[in-house]
Write a protein that holds these residues in place. Structure first.
Motif, PDB file in Angstrom:
ATOM      1  N   LYS A   1       0.828  -1.209   0.000  1.00  0.00           N
ATOM      2  CA  LYS A   1       0.000   0.000   0.000  1.00  0.00           C
ATOM      3  C   LYS A   1       0.862   1.259   0.000  1.00  0.00           C
ATOM      4  CE  LYS A   1      -1.644   1.905   3.628  1.00  0.00           C
ATOM      5  NZ  LYS A   1      -2.307   2.235   4.903  1.00  0.00           N
ATOM      6  N   PHE A   2       1.945   1.250   0.774  1.00  0.00           N
ATOM      7  CA  PHE A   2       2.852   2.401   0.791  1.00  0.00           C
ATOM      8  C   PHE A   2       3.426   2.652  -0.604  1.00  0.00           C
ATOM      9  CE2 PHE A   2       3.029   1.288   5.345  1.00  0.00           C
ATOM     10  CZ  PHE A   2       2.826   2.541   5.902  1.00  0.00           C
ATOM     11  N   ASN A   3       3.869   1.569  -1.256  1.00  0.00           N
ATOM     12  CA  ASN A   3       4.446   1.717  -2.597  1.00  0.00           C
ATOM     13  C   ASN A   3       3.414   2.193  -3.610  1.00  0.00           C
ATOM     14  OD1 ASN A   3       7.149   1.066  -2.179  1.00  0.00           O
ATOM     15  ND2 ASN A   3       6.783  -1.132  -2.357  1.00  0.00           N
TER      16      ASN A   3
ATOM     17  N   THR B   1       0.477   3.687  -3.092  1.00  0.00           N
ATOM     18  CA  THR B   1      -0.167   4.971  -2.791  1.00  0.00           C
ATOM     19  C   THR B   1       0.796   6.150  -2.904  1.00  0.00           C
ATOM     20  OG1 THR B   1      -1.641   3.834  -1.247  1.00  0.00           O
ATOM     21  CG2 THR B   1      -1.522   6.243  -1.087  1.00  0.00           C
ATOM     22  N   TYR B   2       1.996   5.984  -2.367  1.00  0.00           N
ATOM     23  CA  TYR B   2       2.934   7.111  -2.284  1.00  0.00           C
ATOM     24  C   TYR B   2       4.165   6.981  -3.176  1.00  0.00           C
ATOM     25  CZ  TYR B   2       0.165   7.710   1.973  1.00  0.00           C
ATOM     26  OH  TYR B   2      -0.855   7.846   2.868  1.00  0.00           O
ATOM     27  N   GLY B   3       4.386   5.808  -3.752  1.00  0.00           N
ATOM     28  CA  GLY B   3       5.544   5.611  -4.621  1.00  0.00           C
ATOM     29  C   GLY B   3       6.675   4.873  -3.907  1.00  0.00           C
TER      30      GLY B   3
ATOM     31  N   VAL C   1       8.875   6.408  -0.928  1.00  0.00           N
ATOM     32  CA  VAL C   1       8.282   6.312   0.408  1.00  0.00           C
ATOM     33  C   VAL C   1       8.402   4.879   0.921  1.00  0.00           C
ATOM     34  CG1 VAL C   1       6.142   6.477   1.738  1.00  0.00           C
ATOM     35  CG2 VAL C   1       6.714   8.243   0.063  1.00  0.00           C
TER      36      VAL C   1
ATOM     37  N   ARG D   1       7.095  10.618   8.318  1.00  0.00           N
ATOM     38  CA  ARG D   1       6.749  11.924   7.763  1.00  0.00           C
ATOM     39  C   ARG D   1       7.793  12.370   6.746  1.00  0.00           C
ATOM     40  NH1 ARG D   1       5.648  13.119  13.369  1.00  0.00           N
ATOM     41  NH2 ARG D   1       3.397  13.232  13.743  1.00  0.00           N
ATOM     42  N   ASP D   2       7.349  13.151   5.779  1.00  0.00           N
ATOM     43  CA  ASP D   2       8.255  13.763   4.814  1.00  0.00           C
ATOM     44  C   ASP D   2       8.954  14.934   5.501  1.00  0.00           C
ATOM     45  OD1 ASP D   2       9.313  15.472   2.725  1.00  0.00           O
ATOM     46  OD2 ASP D   2       8.141  14.267   1.325  1.00  0.00           O
TER      47      ASP D   2
ATOM     48  N   ALA E   1       4.432  16.004   5.373  1.00  0.00           N
ATOM     49  CA  ALA E   1       3.320  15.082   5.099  1.00  0.00           C
ATOM     50  C   ALA E   1       3.430  13.842   5.980  1.00  0.00           C
ATOM     51  CB  ALA E   1       3.322  14.685   3.622  1.00  0.00           C
ATOM     52  N   ASP E   2       2.298  13.438   6.553  1.00  0.00           N
ATOM     53  CA  ASP E   2       2.245  12.264   7.423  1.00  0.00           C
ATOM     54  C   ASP E   2       1.702  11.090   6.612  1.00  0.00           C
ATOM     55  OD1 ASP E   2       1.885  10.339   9.321  1.00  0.00           O
ATOM     56  OD2 ASP E   2       0.953  11.658  10.800  1.00  0.00           O
ATOM     57  N   TYR E   3       2.488  10.021   6.488  1.00  0.00           N
ATOM     58  CA  TYR E   3       2.084   8.874   5.678  1.00  0.00           C
ATOM     59  C   TYR E   3       1.391   7.787   6.510  1.00  0.00           C
ATOM     60  CZ  TYR E   3       5.141  11.012   2.227  1.00  0.00           C
ATOM     61  OH  TYR E   3       5.728  11.888   1.349  1.00  0.00           O
TER      62      TYR E   3
END
Length: 355
Positions: free
Chosen positions: A219-221, A223-225, A228, A287-288, A293-295
Protein backbone atom coordinates in the motif's frame (compact mmCIF):
# COMPACT_ATOMS: atom_id res chain seq x y z
CA UNK A 1 2.86 -21.85 5.21
CA UNK A 2 3.39 -25.61 5.28
CA UNK A 3 6.71 -27.20 4.35
CA UNK A 4 5.06 -28.75 1.25
CA UNK A 5 3.81 -25.36 0.17
CA UNK A 6 7.26 -23.81 0.66
CA UNK A 7 8.83 -26.55 -1.45
CA UNK A 8 6.20 -26.10 -4.17
CA UNK A 9 6.82 -22.34 -4.26
CA UNK A 10 10.58 -22.88 -4.41
CA UNK A 11 10.13 -25.35 -7.29
CA UNK A 12 7.91 -22.93 -9.22
CA UNK A 13 10.45 -20.13 -8.77
CA UNK A 14 13.33 -22.35 -9.89
CA UNK A 15 11.41 -23.50 -12.96
CA UNK A 16 10.52 -19.90 -13.78
CA UNK A 17 14.15 -18.81 -13.57
CA UNK A 18 15.30 -21.68 -15.81
CA UNK A 19 12.55 -20.99 -18.34
CA UNK A 20 13.51 -17.31 -18.69
CA UNK A 21 17.18 -18.22 -19.03
CA UNK A 22 16.48 -20.83 -21.70
CA UNK A 23 14.13 -18.69 -23.80
CA UNK A 24 16.46 -15.67 -23.68
CA UNK A 25 19.69 -17.57 -24.20
CA UNK A 26 21.21 -16.54 -20.85
CA UNK A 27 24.24 -18.56 -19.79
CA UNK A 28 24.16 -20.62 -16.59
CA UNK A 29 26.35 -18.39 -14.44
CA UNK A 30 25.55 -17.93 -10.72
CA UNK A 31 25.24 -14.16 -11.10
CA UNK A 32 22.78 -14.64 -13.97
CA UNK A 33 20.59 -16.95 -11.87
CA UNK A 34 20.49 -14.29 -9.16
CA UNK A 35 19.65 -11.50 -11.62
CA UNK A 36 16.80 -13.47 -13.23
CA UNK A 37 15.49 -14.44 -9.79
CA UNK A 38 15.37 -10.77 -8.71
CA UNK A 39 13.62 -9.93 -12.01
CA UNK A 40 10.95 -12.56 -11.42
CA UNK A 41 10.65 -11.60 -7.76
CA UNK A 42 9.59 -8.13 -9.00
CA UNK A 43 10.39 -6.33 -5.72
CA UNK A 44 12.48 -3.73 -7.55
CA UNK A 45 10.42 -2.02 -10.28
CA UNK A 46 13.45 -0.26 -11.77
CA UNK A 47 15.31 -3.57 -12.15
CA UNK A 48 12.26 -5.12 -13.84
CA UNK A 49 12.08 -2.24 -16.32
CA UNK A 50 15.79 -2.45 -17.13
CA UNK A 51 15.63 -6.21 -17.59
CA UNK A 52 12.60 -5.96 -19.88
CA UNK A 53 14.44 -3.33 -21.95
CA UNK A 54 17.31 -5.75 -22.70
CA UNK A 55 17.64 -7.36 -26.12
CA UNK A 56 15.68 -10.57 -26.65
CA UNK A 57 18.99 -12.43 -26.49
CA UNK A 58 21.02 -10.20 -24.15
CA UNK A 59 24.82 -10.32 -24.08
CA UNK A 60 26.69 -11.10 -20.88
CA UNK A 61 27.98 -7.53 -20.84
CA UNK A 62 24.39 -6.20 -20.88
CA UNK A 63 23.37 -8.56 -18.07
CA UNK A 64 26.40 -7.60 -15.98
CA UNK A 65 25.62 -3.91 -16.44
CA UNK A 66 22.14 -4.42 -14.96
CA UNK A 67 23.61 -6.59 -12.20
CA UNK A 68 26.16 -3.98 -11.21
CA UNK A 69 23.49 -1.26 -11.10
CA UNK A 70 20.94 -3.14 -8.98
CA UNK A 71 22.84 -5.89 -7.16
CA UNK A 72 25.83 -4.26 -5.45
CA UNK A 73 27.35 -7.56 -4.38
CA UNK A 74 27.19 -8.61 -8.07
CA UNK A 75 29.78 -5.90 -8.72
CA UNK A 76 31.51 -6.65 -5.44
CA UNK A 77 32.17 -10.27 -6.31
CA UNK A 78 33.77 -9.15 -9.56
CA UNK A 79 35.89 -6.72 -7.57
CA UNK A 80 36.86 -9.50 -5.18
CA UNK A 81 38.09 -11.55 -8.13
CA UNK A 82 40.07 -8.54 -9.39
CA UNK A 83 41.61 -8.00 -5.97
CA UNK A 84 42.50 -11.69 -5.76
CA UNK A 85 44.21 -11.53 -9.13
CA UNK A 86 46.09 -8.44 -8.00
CA UNK A 87 47.25 -10.15 -4.83
CA UNK A 88 48.37 -13.22 -6.78
CA UNK A 89 50.33 -11.07 -9.23
CA UNK A 90 51.99 -9.13 -6.41
CA UNK A 91 52.98 -12.35 -4.63
CA UNK A 92 54.33 -13.78 -7.89
CA UNK A 93 56.48 -10.67 -8.41
CA UNK A 94 57.68 -10.91 -4.81
CA UNK A 95 58.72 -14.55 -5.27
CA UNK A 96 60.50 -13.55 -8.49
CA UNK A 97 62.49 -10.91 -6.60
CA UNK A 98 63.55 -13.47 -4.01
CA UNK A 99 64.60 -15.92 -6.72
CA UNK A 100 66.52 -13.19 -8.57
CA UNK A 101 68.32 -12.13 -5.39
CA UNK A 102 69.06 -15.75 -4.53
CA UNK A 103 70.60 -16.27 -7.96
CA UNK A 104 72.72 -13.14 -7.53
CA UNK A 105 73.94 -14.29 -4.12
CA UNK A 106 74.93 -17.69 -5.56
CA UNK A 107 76.98 -15.96 -8.27
CA UNK A 108 78.64 -13.78 -5.67
CA UNK A 109 79.42 -16.84 -3.50
CA UNK A 110 80.98 -18.59 -6.50
CA UNK A 111 83.14 -15.54 -7.17
CA UNK A 112 84.31 -15.53 -3.53
CA UNK A 113 85.23 -19.22 -3.79
CA UNK A 114 87.23 -18.59 -6.97
CA UNK A 115 88.94 -15.60 -5.38
CA UNK A 116 89.89 -17.62 -2.31
CA UNK A 117 91.47 -20.27 -4.49
CA UNK A 118 93.48 -17.70 -6.42
CA UNK A 119 94.55 -15.86 -3.28
CA UNK A 120 95.79 -19.13 -1.77
CA UNK A 121 98.19 -19.23 -4.68
CA UNK A 122 99.25 -15.59 -4.16
CA UNK A 123 102.87 -16.61 -3.87
CA UNK A 124 102.80 -17.55 -7.51
CA UNK A 125 100.53 -14.73 -8.63
CA UNK A 126 101.78 -11.39 -9.88
CA UNK A 127 101.02 -8.08 -8.22
CA UNK A 128 98.93 -7.17 -11.28
CA UNK A 129 96.82 -10.35 -10.98
CA UNK A 130 96.11 -9.72 -7.29
CA UNK A 131 95.16 -6.09 -7.99
CA UNK A 132 92.85 -7.22 -10.77
CA UNK A 133 91.23 -9.76 -8.42
CA UNK A 134 90.77 -7.10 -5.74
CA UNK A 135 89.08 -4.76 -8.21
CA UNK A 136 86.84 -7.61 -9.37
CA UNK A 137 85.76 -8.41 -5.80
CA UNK A 138 85.20 -4.75 -4.99
CA UNK A 139 82.99 -4.29 -8.05
CA UNK A 140 81.04 -7.50 -7.35
CA UNK A 141 80.52 -6.49 -3.71
CA UNK A 142 79.22 -3.08 -4.76
CA UNK A 143 76.87 -4.60 -7.34
CA UNK A 144 75.58 -7.15 -4.83
CA UNK A 145 74.94 -4.42 -2.25
CA UNK A 146 73.19 -2.25 -4.81
CA UNK A 147 71.08 -5.16 -6.08
CA UNK A 148 70.23 -6.08 -2.49
CA UNK A 149 69.05 -2.56 -1.73
CA UNK A 150 66.95 -2.55 -4.90
CA UNK A 151 65.44 -5.93 -4.02
CA UNK A 152 64.61 -4.76 -0.49
CA UNK A 153 62.90 -1.65 -1.86
CA UNK A 154 60.86 -3.75 -4.28
CA UNK A 155 59.97 -6.20 -1.53
CA UNK A 156 58.72 -3.36 0.68
CA UNK A 157 56.70 -1.93 -2.20
CA UNK A 158 55.22 -5.37 -2.96
CA UNK A 159 54.36 -5.90 0.69
CA UNK A 160 52.60 -2.53 0.81
CA UNK A 161 50.71 -3.40 -2.37
CA UNK A 162 49.63 -6.75 -0.92
CA UNK A 163 48.48 -5.03 2.29
CA UNK A 164 46.46 -2.52 0.23
CA UNK A 165 44.87 -5.26 -1.86
CA UNK A 166 44.06 -7.21 1.31
CA UNK A 167 42.27 -4.14 2.71
CA UNK A 168 40.33 -3.72 -0.54
CA UNK A 169 39.43 -7.40 -0.53
CA UNK A 170 38.06 -7.18 3.01
CA UNK A 171 35.99 -4.13 2.08
CA UNK A 172 34.58 -5.80 -1.06
CA UNK A 173 33.59 -8.86 0.98
CA UNK A 174 31.96 -6.61 3.58
CA UNK A 175 29.95 -4.79 0.91
CA UNK A 176 28.95 -8.07 -0.70
CA UNK A 177 27.27 -9.07 2.57
CA UNK A 178 25.25 -5.85 3.05
CA UNK A 179 21.86 -4.75 1.77
CA UNK A 180 22.58 -1.39 0.08
CA UNK A 181 19.32 0.31 1.11
CA UNK A 182 19.02 -0.55 4.80
CA UNK A 183 22.74 -1.21 5.46
CA UNK A 184 21.72 -4.41 7.22
CA UNK A 185 23.12 -7.83 6.36
CA UNK A 186 21.62 -9.33 3.20
CA UNK A 187 19.94 -12.70 2.57
CA UNK A 188 23.19 -14.42 1.67
CA UNK A 189 24.75 -13.45 5.01
CA UNK A 190 21.57 -14.40 6.84
CA UNK A 191 21.54 -17.90 5.32
CA UNK A 192 25.17 -18.43 6.31
CA UNK A 193 24.60 -17.26 9.89
CA UNK A 194 21.41 -19.33 10.20
CA UNK A 195 23.20 -22.49 9.04
CA UNK A 196 25.86 -21.99 11.73
CA UNK A 197 23.30 -22.14 14.54
CA UNK A 198 23.29 -25.95 14.41
CA UNK A 199 26.43 -28.09 14.64
CA UNK A 200 27.09 -31.23 12.58
CA UNK A 201 25.04 -33.31 15.02
CA UNK A 202 22.03 -31.00 14.77
CA UNK A 203 22.59 -29.52 18.22
CA UNK A 204 22.09 -25.83 18.96
CA UNK A 205 22.67 -23.45 21.82
CA UNK A 206 20.11 -20.98 23.22
CA UNK A 207 19.33 -19.20 19.97
CA UNK A 208 16.18 -17.52 18.74
CA UNK A 209 15.03 -16.63 15.24
CA UNK A 210 12.68 -13.69 14.77
CA UNK A 211 11.15 -12.90 11.38
CA UNK A 212 9.60 -9.46 10.87
CA UNK A 213 7.33 -8.46 8.00
CA UNK A 214 6.02 -4.95 7.35
CA UNK A 215 2.22 -4.85 7.25
CA UNK A 216 0.55 -3.64 4.05
CA UNK A 217 3.86 -2.62 2.57
CA UNK A 218 2.48 -2.73 -0.96
CA UNK A 219 0.00 0.00 0.00
CA UNK A 220 2.85 2.40 0.79
CA UNK A 221 4.45 1.72 -2.60
CA UNK A 222 1.21 1.90 -4.58
CA UNK A 223 -0.17 4.97 -2.79
CA UNK A 224 2.93 7.11 -2.28
CA UNK A 225 5.54 5.61 -4.62
CA UNK A 226 8.69 3.55 -4.16
CA UNK A 227 10.74 6.33 -2.50
CA UNK A 228 8.28 6.31 0.41
CA UNK A 229 8.40 2.52 0.42
CA UNK A 230 12.19 2.73 0.72
CA UNK A 231 11.76 5.15 3.63
CA UNK A 232 9.48 2.64 5.37
CA UNK A 233 12.16 -0.05 5.05
CA UNK A 234 14.79 2.30 6.47
CA UNK A 235 12.57 3.36 9.39
CA UNK A 236 11.93 -0.25 10.40
CA UNK A 237 15.65 -1.04 10.03
CA UNK A 238 16.58 1.81 12.36
CA UNK A 239 13.96 0.76 14.91
CA UNK A 240 15.29 -2.80 14.99
CA UNK A 241 18.90 -1.68 15.43
CA UNK A 242 17.81 0.68 18.21
CA UNK A 243 15.78 -1.96 20.06
CA UNK A 244 18.22 -4.86 19.78
CA UNK A 245 21.52 -5.49 21.60
CA UNK A 246 24.70 -4.84 19.62
CA UNK A 247 25.47 -8.54 19.28
CA UNK A 248 22.13 -9.33 17.59
CA UNK A 249 22.36 -10.30 13.90
CA UNK A 250 19.84 -8.39 11.76
CA UNK A 251 19.30 -8.92 8.03
CA UNK A 252 16.95 -7.88 5.29
CA UNK A 253 15.89 -11.26 3.92
CA UNK A 254 13.39 -10.20 1.26
CA UNK A 255 11.42 -7.26 -0.09
CA UNK A 256 9.80 -6.19 3.20
CA UNK A 257 10.92 -9.05 5.41
CA UNK A 258 13.72 -9.13 7.98
CA UNK A 259 15.41 -11.87 9.97
CA UNK A 260 16.92 -11.52 13.44
CA UNK A 261 19.17 -14.10 15.09
CA UNK A 262 19.66 -13.81 18.85
CA UNK A 263 22.32 -15.88 20.59
CA UNK A 264 22.30 -16.99 24.20
CA UNK A 265 18.74 -15.92 25.04
CA UNK A 266 15.70 -17.65 26.44
CA UNK A 267 12.22 -17.42 24.92
CA UNK A 268 11.05 -14.77 27.39
CA UNK A 269 13.91 -12.44 26.46
CA UNK A 270 13.45 -13.06 22.75
CA UNK A 271 9.72 -12.33 23.01
CA UNK A 272 10.36 -9.12 24.94
CA UNK A 273 12.72 -7.90 22.22
CA UNK A 274 10.27 -8.83 19.47
CA UNK A 275 7.46 -6.93 21.22
CA UNK A 276 9.77 -3.97 21.78
CA UNK A 277 10.41 -3.79 18.03
CA UNK A 278 6.70 -4.10 17.23
CA UNK A 279 5.59 -1.39 19.67
CA UNK A 280 8.41 1.01 18.82
CA UNK A 281 7.71 0.64 15.09
CA UNK A 282 4.06 1.63 15.58
CA UNK A 283 5.11 4.65 17.65
CA UNK A 284 7.65 5.89 15.08
CA UNK A 285 6.10 8.47 12.70
CA UNK A 286 6.67 8.35 8.96
CA UNK A 287 6.75 11.92 7.76
CA UNK A 288 8.25 13.76 4.81
CA UNK A 289 11.01 15.91 6.30
CA UNK A 290 10.54 18.49 3.53
CA UNK A 291 6.78 18.88 3.37
CA UNK A 292 5.77 17.51 6.76
CA UNK A 293 3.32 15.08 5.10
CA UNK A 294 2.25 12.26 7.42
CA UNK A 295 2.08 8.87 5.68
CA UNK A 296 0.48 7.08 8.61
CA UNK A 297 1.64 4.51 11.11
CA UNK A 298 3.88 1.60 10.21
CA UNK A 299 3.11 -1.76 11.80
CA UNK A 300 4.88 -5.09 11.63
CA UNK A 301 3.89 -8.71 12.12
CA UNK A 302 6.42 -10.96 13.84
CA UNK A 303 7.09 -14.69 14.09
CA UNK A 304 9.41 -16.23 16.67
CA UNK A 305 10.92 -19.69 17.09
CA UNK A 306 13.60 -20.97 19.47
CA UNK A 307 16.33 -23.15 17.98
CA UNK A 308 15.54 -25.83 20.58
CA UNK A 309 12.13 -26.23 18.91
CA UNK A 310 13.64 -27.06 15.50
CA UNK A 311 15.70 -29.90 14.04
CA UNK A 312 17.89 -27.83 11.74
CA UNK A 313 18.28 -24.39 10.19
CA UNK A 314 15.63 -24.99 7.52
CA UNK A 315 13.16 -26.28 10.09
CA UNK A 316 13.86 -23.27 12.33
CA UNK A 317 13.11 -20.82 9.51
CA UNK A 318 9.95 -22.70 8.50
CA UNK A 319 8.67 -22.67 12.08
CA UNK A 320 9.33 -18.94 12.52
CA UNK A 321 7.67 -18.31 9.15
CA UNK A 322 4.62 -20.29 10.25
CA UNK A 323 4.35 -18.10 13.33
CA UNK A 324 4.66 -15.00 11.13
CA UNK A 325 2.00 -16.34 8.79
CA UNK A 326 -0.33 -16.77 11.77
CA UNK A 327 0.38 -13.20 12.88
CA UNK A 328 -0.65 -11.95 9.47
CA UNK A 329 -3.76 -14.12 9.36
CA UNK A 330 -4.82 -13.12 12.87
CA UNK A 331 -5.01 -9.41 12.12
CA UNK A 332 -1.39 -8.23 11.80
CA UNK A 333 0.56 -6.00 14.20
CA UNK A 334 1.27 -8.81 16.65
CA UNK A 335 3.87 -11.40 17.62
CA UNK A 336 3.29 -15.15 17.42
CA UNK A 337 5.62 -17.74 18.94
CA UNK A 338 6.03 -21.22 17.54
CA UNK A 339 6.10 -23.64 20.48
CA UNK A 340 5.30 -27.34 20.03
CA UNK A 341 5.04 -27.75 23.80
CA UNK A 342 1.94 -25.54 23.95
CA UNK A 343 -0.21 -26.65 21.01
CA UNK A 344 2.18 -25.27 18.43
CA UNK A 345 1.92 -21.55 19.03
CA UNK A 346 1.37 -18.81 21.58
CA UNK A 347 -0.40 -15.60 20.68
CA UNK A 348 0.55 -12.16 21.98
CA UNK A 349 -2.22 -9.65 21.25
CA UNK A 350 -1.73 -6.09 20.12
CA UNK A 351 -1.71 -3.42 22.76
CA UNK A 352 -3.65 -1.10 20.47
CA UNK A 353 -6.89 -1.52 18.59
CA UNK A 354 -5.20 -0.98 15.22
CA UNK A 355 -5.31 -3.96 12.81
Amino acid sequence: MTADRDKAVATDVAEGVLKVMRTRGISSLPRNYELVYEFLNATNAALVRRFNALDKLPTQAQLDEVGRDFLPHHHGMSAVATANRGASAALKDLIGLFEQEQSGMRSYANLLDQSREKLSESGKASIEAIAHLANLLSSATGDTKKNGETAIRHIVESAEEIAHIKTELSEYKRLAAIDPLTKLANRRSFDERLANIFDSNGNSKSHALIVVDIDRFKKFNDTYGHPVGDSVLCVVSRVMKKCLPNEAFVARTGGEEFGIILEGVDQTTALELAEKIRLQTELTPLRDQRTGADYGAITVSIGLCMADDANNAEDLYINADKALYLSKGSGRNQTQTHSPRSEGRQRHKRLTGRS
